[in-house]
Design a protein around this motif. Sequence first.
Motif, PDB file in Angstrom:
ATOM      1  N   ASP A 179       0.853  -1.187   0.000  1.00 45.57           N
ATOM      2  CA  ASP A 179       0.000   0.000   0.000  1.00 45.57           C
ATOM      3  C   ASP A 179       0.890   1.239   0.000  1.00 45.57           C
ATOM      4  OD1 ASP A 179      -3.022   0.877   1.792  1.00 45.57           O
ATOM      5  OD2 ASP A 179      -1.788   2.064   0.453  1.00 45.57           O
ATOM      6  N   THR A 180       1.150   1.764  -1.175  1.00 46.03           N
ATOM      7  CA  THR A 180       2.054   2.911  -1.301  1.00 46.03           C
ATOM      8  C   THR A 180       1.554   4.107  -0.507  1.00 46.03           C
ATOM      9  OG1 THR A 180       2.658   2.178  -3.512  1.00 46.03           O
ATOM     10  CG2 THR A 180       3.181   4.459  -2.945  1.00 46.03           C
ATOM     11  N   HIS A 181       0.249   4.288  -0.491  1.00 50.14           N
ATOM     12  CA  HIS A 181      -0.334   5.415   0.237  1.00 50.14           C
ATOM     13  C   HIS A 181       0.088   5.392   1.705  1.00 50.14           C
ATOM     14  CE1 HIS A 181      -3.443   8.279   1.542  1.00 50.14           C
ATOM     15  NE2 HIS A 181      -3.697   7.433   2.514  1.00 50.14           N
ATOM     16  N   LEU A 182      -0.051   4.246   2.344  1.00 46.43           N
ATOM     17  CA  LEU A 182       0.289   4.147   3.758  1.00 46.43           C
ATOM     18  C   LEU A 182       1.787   4.265   3.985  1.00 46.43           C
ATOM     19  CD1 LEU A 182      -2.097   1.289   4.967  1.00 46.43           C
ATOM     20  CD2 LEU A 182      -2.316   3.736   5.362  1.00 46.43           C
ATOM     21  N   VAL A 183       2.559   3.690   3.084  1.00 47.98           N
ATOM     22  CA  VAL A 183       4.013   3.729   3.233  1.00 47.98           C
ATOM     23  C   VAL A 183       4.523   5.170   3.163  1.00 47.98           C
ATOM     24  CG1 VAL A 183       6.211   3.036   2.196  1.00 47.98           C
ATOM     25  CG2 VAL A 183       4.328   1.408   2.306  1.00 47.98           C
ATOM     26  N   VAL A 184       4.035   5.926   2.196  1.00 46.32           N
ATOM     27  CA  VAL A 184       4.494   7.304   2.042  1.00 46.32           C
ATOM     28  C   VAL A 184       4.032   8.151   3.220  1.00 46.32           C
ATOM     29  CG1 VAL A 184       4.385   9.370   0.605  1.00 46.32           C
ATOM     30  CG2 VAL A 184       4.587   7.123  -0.466  1.00 46.32           C
TER      31      VAL A 184
ATOM     32  N   LEU B 280      11.932   5.266   2.337  1.00 46.15           N
ATOM     33  CA  LEU B 280      11.111   4.366   1.531  1.00 46.15           C
ATOM     34  C   LEU B 280      11.931   3.232   0.946  1.00 46.15           C
ATOM     35  CD1 LEU B 280       8.757   6.902  -0.261  1.00 46.15           C
ATOM     36  CD2 LEU B 280       8.199   5.314   1.565  1.00 46.15           C
ATOM     37  N   SER B 281      13.177   3.514   0.605  1.00 49.13           N
ATOM     38  CA  SER B 281      14.057   2.453   0.136  1.00 49.13           C
ATOM     39  C   SER B 281      14.224   1.400   1.216  1.00 49.13           C
ATOM     40  CB  SER B 281      15.421   3.031  -0.253  1.00 49.13           C
ATOM     41  OG  SER B 281      16.314   2.003  -0.632  1.00 49.13           O
ATOM     42  N   ASP B 282      14.410   1.853   2.453  1.00 43.63           N
ATOM     43  CA  ASP B 282      14.594   0.936   3.577  1.00 43.63           C
ATOM     44  C   ASP B 282      13.315   0.139   3.826  1.00 43.63           C
ATOM     45  OD1 ASP B 282      16.089  -0.167   5.668  1.00 43.63           O
ATOM     46  OD2 ASP B 282      15.186   1.186   7.117  1.00 43.63           O
ATOM     47  N   LEU B 283      12.157   0.804   3.807  1.00 43.38           N
ATOM     48  CA  LEU B 283      10.895   0.129   4.065  1.00 43.38           C
ATOM     49  C   LEU B 283      10.565  -0.886   2.975  1.00 43.38           C
ATOM     50  CD1 LEU B 283       8.678   3.116   5.263  1.00 43.38           C
ATOM     51  CD2 LEU B 283       9.459   1.200   6.652  1.00 43.38           C
ATOM     52  N   ARG B 284      10.769  -0.510   1.739  1.00 46.39           N
ATOM     53  CA  ARG B 284      10.402  -1.388   0.625  1.00 46.39           C
ATOM     54  C   ARG B 284      11.298  -2.610   0.538  1.00 46.39           C
ATOM     55  NH1 ARG B 284       9.376   3.327  -3.931  1.00 46.39           N
ATOM     56  NH2 ARG B 284       7.239   3.804  -3.347  1.00 46.39           N
ATOM     57  N   ASN B 285      12.494  -2.503   1.115  1.00 43.68           N
ATOM     58  CA  ASN B 285      13.422  -3.633   1.038  1.00 43.68           C
ATOM     59  C   ASN B 285      13.541  -4.360   2.367  1.00 43.68           C
ATOM     60  OD1 ASN B 285      14.859  -3.592  -1.768  1.00 43.68           O
ATOM     61  ND2 ASN B 285      14.648  -1.447  -1.165  1.00 43.68           N
ATOM     62  N   GLY B 286      12.514  -4.220   3.210  1.00 45.71           N
ATOM     63  CA  GLY B 286      12.471  -4.982   4.451  1.00 45.71           C
ATOM     64  C   GLY B 286      13.576  -4.649   5.416  1.00 45.71           C
TER      65      GLY B 286
END
Length: 210
Positions: A120-125, A179-185
């Motif tokens: 969910d990109t919305h929540l991540v951002v 976001l790089s850190d979040l998207r890559n676990g």
Amino acid sequence: MLPLSDEDLLAAHVAGDREAFAELVRRHRDRLWAVAVRTLHDREEAADALQDALLKAYRSADGYRGEAAVTTWLHRIVVNSCLDRVRRRQARPTVPLPGESTEDEGRRRPEPASPVIDHDTHLVVRQALAQLPEEQRAALILVDVQGYPVAEVATILGVAEGTVKSRCSRGRARLATMLSDLRNGGNPPGHGDVSGISRAGLDQAGGRSA
């Protein structure tokens, strides 16, 4: 008959017109609310901040000198009200409820990267935006989410245009790293593609179509 301008409405309010300020609020409430809720990420706090700001504007309208548009003046009051709440919230220590340990509290809270699970990109951002320093967050919300010109944002925030650009630039860089850190676990910054963050990601976080 043409509708009164914002400046005329504010002048009428100062002169004693009981309906003028209400009409001014009706015109701009949606955008002011959007700024408040996106700055604070809490609808209840945003509602309180907006109410405080509008009350201040109501009472201090005779101090408006026309040096900026009425909407800019209103936005400045709302942003300052929101940032005051952010500062108070940061200064307040978190106290566990009776019978509740900090370990229990930590177990109940979702892990920071949990929104990534359903992509969910919305929540991540939104999550990343909330972690920015308040000055960078305010500048990014006004410029990238709300779409205000840099010059107007500079007036709203009471800083130079170059400062707004610098805050936006630093904020975008921090967002890209987070976001790089979040998207890559949780991988170290610099891994993975973060090109999707920039304007499109912020538009999604702000509820606008990219």
